[in-house]
Design a protein around this motif. Structure first.
Motif, PDB file in Angstrom:
ATOM      1  N   PHE A 136     -10.972 -26.245 -38.311  1.00  0.00           N
ATOM      2  CA  PHE A 136      -9.921 -26.083 -37.306  1.00  0.00           C
ATOM      3  C   PHE A 136      -9.975 -27.198 -36.251  1.00  0.00           C
ATOM      4  O   PHE A 136      -9.162 -27.221 -35.331  1.00  0.00           O
ATOM      5  CB  PHE A 136     -10.043 -24.720 -36.625  1.00  0.00           C
ATOM      6  CG  PHE A 136      -9.690 -23.561 -37.530  1.00  0.00           C
ATOM      7  CD1 PHE A 136      -8.379 -23.133 -37.664  1.00  0.00           C
ATOM      8  CD2 PHE A 136     -10.675 -22.918 -38.267  1.00  0.00           C
ATOM      9  CE1 PHE A 136      -8.051 -22.074 -38.493  1.00  0.00           C
ATOM     10  CE2 PHE A 136     -10.354 -21.854 -39.109  1.00  0.00           C
ATOM     11  CZ  PHE A 136      -9.040 -21.442 -39.223  1.00  0.00           C
ATOM     12  N   ILE A 138     -11.992 -27.617 -33.834  1.00  0.00           N
ATOM     13  CA  ILE A 138     -12.298 -27.124 -32.489  1.00  0.00           C
ATOM     14  C   ILE A 138     -13.778 -26.748 -32.455  1.00  0.00           C
ATOM     15  O   ILE A 138     -14.157 -25.628 -32.797  1.00  0.00           O
ATOM     16  CB  ILE A 138     -11.437 -25.905 -32.089  1.00  0.00           C
ATOM     17  CG1 ILE A 138      -9.954 -26.173 -32.300  1.00  0.00           C
ATOM     18  CG2 ILE A 138     -11.700 -25.536 -30.630  1.00  0.00           C
ATOM     19  CD1 ILE A 138      -9.067 -24.976 -32.025  1.00  0.00           C
ATOM     20  N   GLN A 154      -3.408 -23.333 -27.562  1.00  0.00           N
ATOM     21  CA  GLN A 154      -4.231 -24.179 -28.424  1.00  0.00           C
ATOM     22  C   GLN A 154      -4.835 -23.379 -29.571  1.00  0.00           C
ATOM     23  O   GLN A 154      -4.866 -23.832 -30.719  1.00  0.00           O
ATOM     24  CB  GLN A 154      -5.371 -24.810 -27.613  1.00  0.00           C
ATOM     25  CG  GLN A 154      -4.997 -26.009 -26.782  1.00  0.00           C
ATOM     26  CD  GLN A 154      -6.194 -26.491 -25.982  1.00  0.00           C
ATOM     27  OE1 GLN A 154      -6.589 -25.883 -24.994  1.00  0.00           O
ATOM     28  NE2 GLN A 154      -6.774 -27.583 -26.431  1.00  0.00           N
ATOM     29  N   ALA A 158      -3.601 -22.985 -33.848  1.00  0.00           N
ATOM     30  CA  ALA A 158      -4.521 -23.758 -34.669  1.00  0.00           C
ATOM     31  C   ALA A 158      -4.531 -23.255 -36.109  1.00  0.00           C
ATOM     32  O   ALA A 158      -4.552 -22.046 -36.366  1.00  0.00           O
ATOM     33  CB  ALA A 158      -5.933 -23.682 -34.090  1.00  0.00           C
ATOM     34  N   ASP A 160      -6.225 -24.363 -40.234  1.00  0.00           N
ATOM     35  CA  ASP A 160      -7.170 -25.221 -40.943  1.00  0.00           C
ATOM     36  C   ASP A 160      -6.437 -25.990 -42.035  1.00  0.00           C
ATOM     37  O   ASP A 160      -5.203 -25.916 -42.160  1.00  0.00           O
ATOM     38  CB  ASP A 160      -8.346 -24.404 -41.503  1.00  0.00           C
ATOM     39  CG  ASP A 160      -7.943 -23.410 -42.583  1.00  0.00           C
ATOM     40  OD1 ASP A 160      -6.790 -23.465 -43.066  1.00  0.00           O
ATOM     41  OD2 ASP A 160      -8.791 -22.572 -42.969  1.00  0.00           O
TER      42      ASP A 160
END
Length: 420
Positions: A136, A138, A154, A158, A160
């Motif tokens: 992801f 992050i 955010q 998100a 993947d």
């Protein structure tokens, strides 16, 4: 000075736990692959929660699916000391990175329970979600969400590489992004994290433990090199816009520029994807992540500027497009000197030699330092190996670090403010 310096963790039990958790995601001769939200991660989460329940702890899964377990103080209005780390791994990683800190935290609580130690503070174990870089994009997700550095937008937007929504995988892990506004904590008196060093400084000094008083800043860009895919046999060399050739030049430029500084600053391109990735097609696109680490913000900025200037030159000469998007700009962190001092005092009281230095790797403690008094303790890494199957810390070194942390917790409990 405090009492209870005769209390020590059970190193045999701790090492058995480390080996037990290492089964999940392990591939023979290829290390452990247990990224957050993988099936192996879900299994380990459930195992960990079941163990915490058997210990009689109060358990909570927050909005981002961080796992919290509390050994309560008799004083309901007490503030909280938090200890822990993360259970996820990098691809083909080792058994100690992250998991050691979580399992030491659990062992410390078990030791206190067995010795009937009553604390003035609540003591919480935490396992943070997605500390490591993941699909992801992050990293330190759990600690950044906790400290309000990641917004709802955010996170909820998100996805993947397979199109999975972060909100769905978080919900499967017991969290709920819709409750993100409730994640903030204002009751944490201190956070202490134990981790392997991931370098050779302790080994070079023949010292088991290091007290960490600061963490370097980390900068990351997602980079796309866009050329032109074409037939590898019919497209002459002078007619090509080969994205991989341009990317290769970029990689060398990053190494050359950073090496010229002659400091502890480092820059890395460690993840690279090639499209369409076929033997008879000129690569049309390459994606990679550029990372720069330095204890100086000014130095990071200079290195970044020089690298970006070189990217522009290569873009022009190679007739490709180079697109950069910043995905992390984590500033350097100075830990709380009171907590650093408690760790140093605990080591000295136990007659354990130690040193104090900066961490070159980022950790969840970086973000916790924004909301509470935080510091870290490092364990010697044999050969400086980490993020690889050869990662190793010896039981004798782990025992010293864990006992130092245990007694630092006792010191903190005696000295820190007890009320929320």
């Amino acid at each position: 000075m405090i009492e209870n310096y005769s209390i020590n963790i059970n190193i045999d039990r701790l090492m058995e736990e480390i080996e037990y958790y290492a089964q999940y995601g392990q591939v023979p001769n290829e290390g452990i692959t247990r990224p957050s939200f993988s099936e192996e991660d879900y299994k380990v989460r459930n195992i960990f929660i079941n163990q915490l329940e058997q210990m009689g702890l109060d358990i909570k899964i927050d909005a981002i699916s961080n796992i919290w377990a509390t050994l309560p103080s008799k004083n309901k209005n007490a503030s909280t000391i938090v200890i822990g780390s993360h259970l996820d791994t990098v691809p083909n990683g080792g058994k100690f990175d992250g998991a050691l800190g979580v399992l030491v935290a659990k062992e410390i609580v078990q030791t206190l329970q067995e010795n009937n130690v009553s604390l003035n503070h609540h003591l919480e174990i935490v396992s943070f979600t997605a500390e490591e870089p993941n699909d992801f994009n992050i990293s330190t997700m759990g600690s950044r969400a906790l400290t309000e550095k990641l917004s709802y937008c955010q996170l909820v937007n998100a996805t993947d590489s397979k199109g999975n929504q972060l909100s769905d995988v978080v919900k499967k892990a017991g969290g709920n992004l819709d409750n993100l506004s409730e994640i903030k904590r204002n009751d944490i008196a201190a956070y202490i994290e134990l981790h392997i060093e991931q370098g050779k400084r302790l080994e070079n000094q023949n010292i088991s433990i290091g007290i960490v008083d600061r963490i370097v800043g980390i900068y990351r860009d997602q980079v796309q090199v866009i050329g032109e895919a074409n037939h590898s046999g019919t497209t002459m060399m002078g007619d090509r816009a080969d994205a991989l050739v341009a990317a290769s030049e970029l990689v060398l430029a990053v190494e050359r520029i950073t090496s010229q500084f002659g400091t502890d600053a480092v820059a890395t391109i460690g993840k690279l994807d090639l499209y369409p990735n076929a033997a008879n097609i000129i690569p049309g696109k390459v994606e990679f992540i550029l990372e720069i680490r330095s204890a100086s913000k000014q130095e990071r900025e200079i290195i970044k500027t020089k690298i970006h200037d070189e990217f522009k030159r290569i873009q022009k000469e190679r007739k490709v497009a180079i697109l950069t998007e910043n995905i992390l700009d984590q500033q350097e962190c100075t830990f709380n000197q009171e907590i650093v001092g408690l760790l140093q005092n605990a080591a000295e009281s136990l007659n354990i030699p130690h040193t104090t230095f900066a961490s070159m790797a980022g950790h969840d403690a970086t973000h916790l330092a924004d909301i509470t008094k935080a510091a870290m303790i490092f364990v010697k890494s044999i050969g400086g190996k980490s993020h690889c199957p050869e990662e190793l810390s010896l039981p004798s070194d782990i025992e010293k670090a864990a006992n130092t942390m245990l007694h630092a917790v006792l010191l903190a409990d005696a000295k820190l403010d007890r009320l929320k």
